[in-house]
Design an enzyme around this catalytic site. Structure first.
Site, PDB file in Angstrom:
ATOM      1  N   LYS A  74     103.656  81.872  93.996  1.00  0.00           N
ATOM      2  CA  LYS A  74     104.560  83.010  93.762  1.00  0.00           C
ATOM      3  C   LYS A  74     103.746  84.194  93.252  1.00  0.00           C
ATOM      4  CE  LYS A  74     105.463  80.997  89.203  1.00  0.00           C
ATOM      5  NZ  LYS A  74     106.383  80.121  88.445  1.00  0.00           N
ATOM      6  N   TYR A 105      92.838 111.043  77.528  1.00  0.00           N
ATOM      7  CA  TYR A 105      94.037 111.636  76.929  1.00  0.00           C
ATOM      8  C   TYR A 105      93.991 111.550  75.405  1.00  0.00           C
ATOM      9  CZ  TYR A 105      95.973 111.448  81.622  1.00  0.00           C
ATOM     10  OH  TYR A 105      96.193 111.624  82.961  1.00  0.00           O
TER      11      TYR A 105
END
Ligand SMILES: *Cc1c(COP(=O)(O)O)cnc(C)c1O
Length: 372
Positions: free
Chosen positions: A38, A257
């Site tokens: 999965k 940032y």
């Protein structure tokens, strides 16, 4: 073939095959192995790894959802596929039409599957899901499960449950509850080709929980959360990039940032093109590192969506274009998935399954390599 830039996920198919062989050898004959792939094969790429799993004896390929099963069905028209999770009622016909084995626990689901199978002139294959205590999916109501078994055009091939792994004692209690439901159905004449309850950890640590099938995910990819030494597996995945640019910062200059990192002195730094949109945890700031020329280089400043910056102080000879190991197998001072999970404050399955589709997957083996 897809365009490949510098940031790639490398998948070692020889290791994957050896892990599958080790799992089969650990279990011995009589225990089917259903690898769980999965979430795009825990980040490795389900389509790229499936042929190796099939070649190394996978009885089934298991996924969580119908979309994942459909992707595999297109690539592998015949191979047995298993949906571990819930499929909405309106899509049960698609499951039958594509010959996919579905998890069920209610008569409502069984009737819809059976009706679809009748329309399609076929039979729907299912495994019953017992809720033995996890309380995620399934039921403990043997009468309802018996009614599923009696539904027209339904083939009940197996019965299963899932462990909470709360403790050995709790797991034993779950196994007993599961076996009680299975036993009640068998007493009424139902037979099961497969009974299964073991994931990776329990398949290794609790040999008597293997029953007739195991469902290993993490283990197949070499993730070691088990505690016994019943098996040796190797990490299959690595995550790599290259230096895009090198800057020299003067003392006090900021990076990224908010300038959350400032150069304590004149410093060489490198920009590397991977970021949180590739699935790298943003909270690795001021904890994470990459490896350049076998040297650990700390990630500095805020990790951006597509890029981050690293401190080259310990490796002044680094050049633009140098290979960068983001995750490796621990050799040459690389960060393992285990270490990444500890630093990122999560588990190994999250670290690998969160890797997004953006980086190309390069599959390597003794037979050569291919890209998806
Ligand atoms: C994901 C999953 C597994 C595999 O779990 P691992 O811990 O990765 O081995 C097995 N069974 C079910 C029902 C699952 O959802």
């Amino acid at each position: 073939m897809r365009t490949v830039t510098d940031t790639v996920i490398r998948v070692d198919l020889d290791r994957l095959g050896r892990n599958m062989d080790a799992i089969a050898a650990m279990c011995g004959p009589g225990v089917a192995v259903m690898p769980v792939i999965k979430a795009n094969g825990y980040g490795h790429g389900a389509i790229g790894i499936a042929p190796t799993l099939i070649a190394h004896g996978a009885s089934y390929l298991a996924v969580a959802r119908l979309e994942e099963a459909m992707e595999l069905r297109e690539a592998f028209p015949e191979y047995p596929l298993f949906i571990l999770g819930f499929t909405p009622d309106r899509l049960l016909e698609t499951v039958v039409a594509n010959n996919i084995t579905q998890t069920v626990w209610s008569l409502r689901q069984a009737k819809l599957l059976g009706a679809a199978a009748k329309r399609l002139n076929t039979r729907a294959r299912v495994h019953l899901k017992v809720d033995s205590g996890f309380h995620r999916l399934g039921t403990e109501d043997a009468d309802e499960l018996y009614a599923v078994c009696m539904t027209e055009n339904i083939d009940v091939e197996g019965i299963f449950s899932h462990l909470a792994l709360a403790s050995r004692e709790e797991d034993e209690r779950q196994l007993a509850r599961f076996m009680k439901v299975a036993g009640a159905l068998e007493a009424r004449g139902v037979t099961f080709r497969y009974k299964h309850i073991a994931d990776s950890i329990s398949a290794v640590d609790y040999p008597d929980f293997r029953l007739s099938m195991i469902r290993p995910g993490a283990l197949v990819f070499g993730m070691k959360s088990f505690v016994s030494d019943n098996i040796r597996v190797e990490q299959v995945i690595s995550f790599e990039s290259r230096i895009s640019q090198i800057h020299t910062l003067e003392k006090g200059e900021g990076v990224s940032y908010d300038y959350l990192w400032r150069a304590p002195e004149r410093t060489h730094i490198a920009t590397v093109p991977f970021g949180y949109a590739d699935g790298y945890p943003r909270n690795m700031r001021s904890k994470g590192y990459v490896t350049i020329r076998r040297v650990k280089c700390p990630i500095i400043g805020v990790i951006c969506m597509d890029q981050c910056m690293v401190d080259l102080t310990a490796v002044p000879e680094a050049q633009e274009g140098d290979p960068v190991a983001i995750y490796g197998d621990g050799s040459a001072n690389t960060m393992t998935i285990q270490e990444a999970s500890t630093l990122g404050g999560t588990n190994k399955n999250e670290i690998i399954s969160r890797l997004t589709g953006r980086p190309a997957r390069i599959y390597t083996s003794v037979d050569g390599e291919f890209v998806l």
